[in-house]
Scaffold this motif. Structure first.
Motif, short mmCIF file in Angstrom:
data_model
loop_
_atom_site.label_atom_id
_atom_site.label_comp_id
_atom_site.label_asym_id
_atom_site.label_seq_id
_atom_site.Cartn_x
_atom_site.Cartn_y
_atom_site.Cartn_z
N PHE A 47 3.20 -1.91 3.22
CA PHE A 47 3.37 -0.50 3.57
C PHE A 47 4.82 -0.09 3.39
O PHE A 47 5.72 -0.79 3.88
N THR A 48 5.06 1.05 2.74
CA THR A 48 6.41 1.64 2.80
C THR A 48 6.26 3.14 2.72
O THR A 48 5.31 3.66 2.14
N GLU A 49 7.24 3.84 3.27
CA GLU A 49 7.23 5.30 3.24
C GLU A 49 7.52 5.75 1.81
O GLU A 49 8.49 5.27 1.21
N PRO A 50 6.73 6.70 1.26
CA PRO A 50 6.97 7.15 -0.12
C PRO A 50 8.40 7.66 -0.33
O PRO A 50 8.96 8.33 0.54
N GLY A 51 8.99 7.28 -1.45
CA GLY A 51 10.31 7.81 -1.83
C GLY A 51 11.49 7.19 -1.11
O GLY A 51 12.64 7.57 -1.35
N LYS A 52 11.24 6.24 -0.21
CA LYS A 52 12.34 5.71 0.60
C LYS A 52 12.84 4.35 0.14
O LYS A 52 14.00 4.01 0.36
N PHE A 142 9.87 1.82 11.15
CA PHE A 142 8.75 1.02 10.63
C PHE A 142 7.67 0.93 11.68
O PHE A 142 7.54 -0.09 12.37
N PRO A 143 6.90 2.02 11.82
CA PRO A 143 5.94 2.07 12.93
C PRO A 143 4.89 0.95 12.91
O PRO A 143 4.57 0.43 13.96
N GLN A 144 4.42 0.58 11.73
CA GLN A 144 3.35 -0.45 11.71
C GLN A 144 3.90 -1.86 11.86
O GLN A 144 3.14 -2.81 11.99
N LEU A 145 5.21 -2.02 11.69
CA LEU A 145 5.76 -3.37 11.59
C LEU A 145 6.77 -3.66 12.69
O LEU A 145 7.68 -2.87 12.94
N ALA A 146 6.60 -4.81 13.31
CA ALA A 146 7.49 -5.16 14.42
C ALA A 146 8.85 -5.65 13.92
O ALA A 146 9.88 -5.32 14.49
N ASN A 147 8.85 -6.40 12.83
CA ASN A 147 10.08 -7.06 12.41
C ASN A 147 10.54 -6.65 11.02
O ASN A 147 10.67 -7.49 10.14
#
Ligand code: BTN
Length: 251
Positions: A47-52, A142-147
């Motif tokens: 997962f990554t935010e588009p364009g970032k 990184f809402p879905q990811l803890a680390n």
């Protein structure tokens, strides 16, 4: 030299590179502003935010018109090339990272870069490699990811993606020749080894061969690319050697 093709949106740059593999020349890079089905190791989603962030795949071919031939048993050296190049990129921003064997890049306890290499074989040699790299640059949360972390989180500055990509590719280009001969491999190997995550630290590991958990200490990586863990719970304290997917870190 690499030739970059930017795509606005695609399911996964690795999947697209594999689909277009026959027509793409060695050194072609597919970079996406947005991935809708980014793939990670072990069937995970990336997962990554588009364009970032940087999400891209490098196509390498071996033999005529490409890199010198590489035996399949030496494919793990590609992990080292990419990890060391990404480490150099981060170092140029005054960040010291570690490499969680075989090729996750961590800063402290947080992951900044994931690498997914998919190879096509002919006989016992590599025909082509698709090297997928997800490197977090400007994402702030990184809402879905803890680390997880990013270059922005570590420097407080935004960085243009195109420039970052050019820089990383130039570093990879510089390290690729280190695949070729034994002396150069030693240099590459020592650059990789000194960044090993958990080196000489007591930690818990999951051995997928024997299906057990134990406390051990990473002692290094063997010449044939296996992770060496000193098993502190077994009498005689043997060193265990693991190939990819045979061991897991319990964090
Ligand atoms: C991992 O750590 O699990 C590997 C992540 C690899 C992500 C990159 S992003 C570009 C390329 N395309 C994909 O679908 N995956 C890789």
């Amino acid at each position: 030299m690499m030739n970059v093709i930017w795509l606005d949106t695609i399911d996964s740059t690795n999947s697209e590179a594999l689909r277009r593999l026959p027509e793409l020349e060695s050194g072609t890079v597919l970079a996406a502003r947005e991935q809708t089905a980014g793939r990670g190791q072990r069937g995970n989603t990336w997962f990554t935010e588009p364009g970032k962030n940087l999400t891209f795949s490098i196509v390498l071919k071996y033999g005529e018109g490409g890199l010198p031939p590489l035996p399949a048993k030496d494919a793990f050296w590609l992990n080292y090339v990419i990890s060391v190049a990404v480490a150099d990129f981060l170092q140029s921003h005054a960040i010291w990272c570690k490499v969680k064997w075989p090729n996750d890049v961590y800063v402290g306890k947080n992951k900044i870069c994931g690498i997914l290499i998919e190879n096509a074989l002919t006989g016992n040699g590599l025909a082509a490699s698709v090297i997928g790299i997800g490197l977090n640059i400007n994402q702030r949360e990184f809402p879905q990811l803890a680390n997880a972390t990013s270059l922005w989180s570590l420097t407080g500055e935004e960085h243009p993606l195109e420039e970052c990509l050019e820089k990383v590719l130039a570093l990879i280009d510089g390290w690729l020749p280190y695949l070729q001969d034994q002396d150069k491999r030693q240099t590459l190997f020592s650059h990789y080894s000194r960044r090993l995550f958990n080196l000489d630290v007591n930690a818990r590991y999951h051995d997928y061969i024997e299906e057990r958990e134990y406390t051990g200490k990473i002692k290094g990586v063997s010449e044939d690319g296996r992770l060496m863990i000193w098993d502190l719970e077994t009498p005689g304290k043997p060193i265990r050697y693991y190939r990819f997917k045979e061991v897991g870190y319990i964090i």
